[in-house]
Write a protein that holds these residues in place. Structure first.
Motif, PDB file in Angstrom:
ATOM      1  N   TRP A 159       0.415 -14.237  -5.164  1.00 52.55           N
ATOM      2  CA  TRP A 159       0.675 -14.022  -3.743  1.00 52.55           C
ATOM      3  C   TRP A 159      -0.632 -14.267  -2.988  1.00 52.55           C
ATOM      4  CZ3 TRP A 159       4.981 -13.957  -1.156  1.00 52.55           C
ATOM      5  CH2 TRP A 159       5.044 -13.440   0.141  1.00 52.55           C
ATOM      6  N   MET A 160      -0.593 -15.280  -2.118  1.00 52.73           N
ATOM      7  CA  MET A 160      -1.796 -15.710  -1.410  1.00 52.73           C
ATOM      8  C   MET A 160      -1.632 -15.535   0.097  1.00 52.73           C
ATOM      9  SD  MET A 160      -3.776 -16.763  -3.866  1.00 52.73           S
ATOM     10  CE  MET A 160      -5.047 -17.557  -2.853  1.00 52.73           C
ATOM     11  N   CYS A 178      -0.466  -4.559  -6.481  1.00 50.88           N
ATOM     12  CA  CYS A 178      -0.327  -3.243  -5.865  1.00 50.88           C
ATOM     13  C   CYS A 178      -0.390  -3.341  -4.344  1.00 50.88           C
ATOM     14  CB  CYS A 178      -1.392  -2.289  -6.385  1.00 50.88           C
ATOM     15  SG  CYS A 178      -3.093  -2.805  -6.052  1.00 50.88           S
ATOM     16  N   GLU A 179      -1.218  -4.265  -3.837  1.00 52.80           N
ATOM     17  CA  GLU A 179      -1.314  -4.450  -2.389  1.00 52.80           C
ATOM     18  C   GLU A 179      -0.067  -5.127  -1.841  1.00 52.80           C
ATOM     19  OE1 GLU A 179      -4.299  -6.475   0.945  1.00 52.80           O
ATOM     20  OE2 GLU A 179      -4.899  -6.378  -1.166  1.00 52.80           O
ATOM     21  N   THR A 212       4.859  -4.564   1.297  1.00 52.35           N
ATOM     22  CA  THR A 212       6.321  -4.634   1.373  1.00 52.35           C
ATOM     23  C   THR A 212       6.898  -3.314   1.876  1.00 52.35           C
ATOM     24  OG1 THR A 212       6.339  -6.256  -0.437  1.00 52.35           O
ATOM     25  CG2 THR A 212       8.414  -5.124   0.042  1.00 52.35           C
ATOM     26  N   ILE A 213       6.308  -2.204   1.429  1.00 48.79           N
ATOM     27  CA  ILE A 213       6.716  -0.891   1.933  1.00 48.79           C
ATOM     28  C   ILE A 213       6.352  -0.762   3.416  1.00 48.79           C
ATOM     29  CG2 ILE A 213       6.220   1.588   1.813  1.00 48.79           C
ATOM     30  CD1 ILE A 213       7.985   0.747  -0.449  1.00 48.79           C
ATOM     31  N   GLU A 250      10.878   5.297  -7.854  1.00 51.20           N
ATOM     32  CA  GLU A 250      10.166   5.677  -9.078  1.00 51.20           C
ATOM     33  C   GLU A 250       8.665   5.456  -8.912  1.00 51.20           C
ATOM     34  OE1 GLU A 250       9.783   4.102 -13.712  1.00 51.20           O
ATOM     35  OE2 GLU A 250      11.590   3.627 -12.552  1.00 51.20           O
ATOM     36  N   HIS A 251       8.300   4.315  -8.354  1.00 49.34           N
ATOM     37  CA  HIS A 251       6.876   3.973  -8.252  1.00 49.34           C
ATOM     38  C   HIS A 251       6.138   4.870  -7.250  1.00 49.34           C
ATOM     39  CE1 HIS A 251       3.407   1.357  -8.762  1.00 49.34           C
ATOM     40  NE2 HIS A 251       3.267   1.309  -7.447  1.00 49.34           N
TER      41      HIS A 251
END
Length: 378
Positions: free
Chosen positions: A274-275, A306-307, A312-313, A338-339
């Protein structure tokens, strides 16, 4: 599918609250448009396996360009990129620069969504914030657009403006509904340091509504928009069902997008990573690079997983419907509940979030305290 953004950084006159990279007083647009065409052609081979289902021509004021410029630009875009047949193609405009000939040109070029910068129907408020149009010009622009054949029109409006009352804001909303405007974007004024309006407020020349009045204005306005048949689908955006902005939804789903033009930003999955990258923000540098057949990239970053998940959140919770759990799991291999178990549990207990088998989303209270909620996810 991906979104395509094209930046036109020119205006007749900059608004007093604007801190975007844009320029007024320019009469010769040829060097920039030639550079933009060059960038399009350079990127075409890299994008030959992608399809774009939305195009957004933003600014600045794209409608400020002379007749023929937008048609030429979109012809190049459609020659170089795969734009799907039913793509949503939007152009931003100001009422004072909309003409019958330009509207015909836009439609012939494939543009099917017109976004008009209104901000307020109160001429005194428009004058205070440095807008170049008045209410009469806005009404004329909508009439011209309808007669030309546009059936999908957005109006941008603002609240918390100097000299603006709750009644004035509500009158603006009521008029848009009466005109049958399909989409309303309503933003609170953000006073940006370095703008003329910031200086006026700092010097005591202009007074803004206080925070409580702005909150009351927003609550009353959003309630009226809902009563008038619009559905709030994102923090600041409302649409007659079926007229939600596809291009912006792609941003809020943290989807892929390609930005063209000065200071335009892009985010894409390239070679499994992802860029994110951005173009140069100095007009002369952008034009020089493109004229020398060099991509005008200022920086590029690889975004860690993770970023990417957090982003996305972050953008997904702007949507009223929230985040689809299965889509998140398909993308990242794990259920967000879960995450982010601890953050979500805390947000639910505070009354800021609702969790179902299908989605996680913010409550009305959570939308008002979104930044506080997001801190838990960080």
């Amino acid at each position: 599918m991906a979104g395509l953004y094209i930046h036109i950084p020119f205006c007749k006159r900059k608004c007093r609250y604007c801190d975007f990279i844009s320029f007024s007083g320019v009469s010769d647009f040829t060097p920039y448009l030639d550079a933009l065409m060059s960038e399009i052609r350079m990127l075409a081979p890299m994008m030959n396996e992608r399809s774009f289902d939305s195009v957004f021509i933003g600014g600045g004021t794209p409608s400020y360009l002379p007749e023929g410029a937008i048609g030429r630009l979109l012809t190049e875009v459609q020659n170089c990129f795969c734009i799907v047949p039913d793509a949503e193609i939007t152009i931003e405009s100001n009422p004072d620069s909309i003409t019958e000939c330009k509207l015909s040109e836009y439609l012939n070029a494939g543009i099917n969504r017109l976004s008009i910068g209104l901000q307020s129907t109160d001429d005194d408020v428009l004058s205070l914030i440095g807008r170049v149009h008045d209410l009469k010009q806005f009404l004329s622009a909508v009439d011209l657009a309808r007669h030309a054949g546009f059936s999908n029109i957005n109006a941008d409006i603002m609240h918390g403006l100097p000299g603006q009352s709750i009644r004035s804001y509500l009158d603006t909303i009521a008029l848009l509904a009466k005109l049958g405007i399909e989409h309303i974007s309503s933003y609170a004024l953000i006073l940006e340091e370095g703008t003329p309006l910031y200086s006026d407020v700092s010097d005591g020349c202009i007074e803004l509504p206080n925070a409580d009045d702005v909150a009351d204005m927003e609550d009353a306005g959003f309630e009226l928009i809902n009563e008038l048949g619009y559905r709030r689908y994102e923090i600041s955006n409302f649409a007659i069902p079926g007229f939600e902005c596809r291009h912006n939804l792609n941003y809020w789903n943290n989807g892929e997008y390609l930005g063209l033009g000065l200071n335009a930003h892009s985010a894409m999955s390239l070679r499994g990573k992802w860029m994110r990258w951005a173009n140069k923000d100095t007009l002369s540098d952008y034009i020089r690079d493109c004229s020398e057949s060099k991509l005008p990239v200022a920086f590029s970053d690889e975004i860690a997983l993770c970023e990417e998940m957090f982003e996305t959140i972050m953008v997904g919770l702007r949507k009223i419907d929230g985040i689809d759990r299965s889509s998140f799991k398909n993308r990242f291999g794990i259920d967000p509940v879960e995450h982010y178990a601890s953050a979500i549990s805390e947000a639910v207990l505070e009354g800021n979030m609702l969790v179902s088998d299908d989605t996680i989303r913010l409550t009305k209270r959570g939308l008002d305290f979104q930044n506080e909620v997001l801190l838990k996810f960080m």
